[in-house]
Design an enzyme around this catalytic site. Sequence first.
Site, short mmCIF file in Angstrom:
data_model
loop_
_atom_site.label_atom_id
_atom_site.label_comp_id
_atom_site.label_asym_id
_atom_site.label_seq_id
_atom_site.Cartn_x
_atom_site.Cartn_y
_atom_site.Cartn_z
N LYS A 199 0.97 4.74 6.86
CA LYS A 199 0.46 5.59 5.78
C LYS A 199 1.15 6.96 5.85
CE LYS A 199 -2.64 2.38 4.85
NZ LYS A 199 -2.49 1.49 3.67
N SER A 231 0.80 -1.23 0.00
CA SER A 231 0.00 0.00 0.00
C SER A 231 0.83 1.27 0.00
CB SER A 231 -0.95 0.01 1.20
OG SER A 231 -0.23 0.18 2.40
#
Length: 214
Positions: free
Chosen positions: A95, A41
């Site tokens: 993230k 990701s």
Amino acid sequence: MKKGLSLKKIWQENKSFFIFLGLMLFVRAGVADWYYIPSGSMEPTIEVGDRIFVNKLAYDVKVPFTDISLTETGSPARGDIIVFDSKAANNRLIKRVVGLPGDRIAMRNNVLYLNNQPLHYSGDDEDQQEQLGEVLHQIHIDKTGSPLSSFDTVTVPEHHVLVLGDNRNNSADSRVHGFIPMDEIIGKASHIAYSLDNDNAYMPRIARTFQALE
């Protein structure tokens, strides 16, 4: 009595090891740690197989082995890569911070708008550079498209941040799990501690060892 003597003997013979182990656990719990990255990701910035060094003192000091914050040492900035325990996702995630409290954020066809202004992009269709404030970093956009490539304007609430993965069309981030509460943040990812190539017999990727994250 013999049991007590046996334990005392074990302690005396291995005291240095136990002290070292205790210090390591203390450091990993409250100062710094490293985490394995199991998904793509955050590609291309972070690859599957990377072990990421995380500074747990970047934003606050916590009581070791707890989530109790003793004092703040800083605050997340746009572009920071953070590790956090997401209650919404029931998982530990990594993230990039895109929006801070009060920011108005939107995305249209993978172009981010910060406070009504589009960010600057360069590069080809899939591999691009995104200028997020003072941070210039790589992102990947899958040509096949995704329902995640656009969202209407949202305002980041107090004590929260908005995060995205650098692999924009393949990341379960704030577009899926919502804003991230500040108290879920564990620390700031600063470097790749080391990296193993899962597709090549877990051979080390020497060039990525202790590489700074941008």
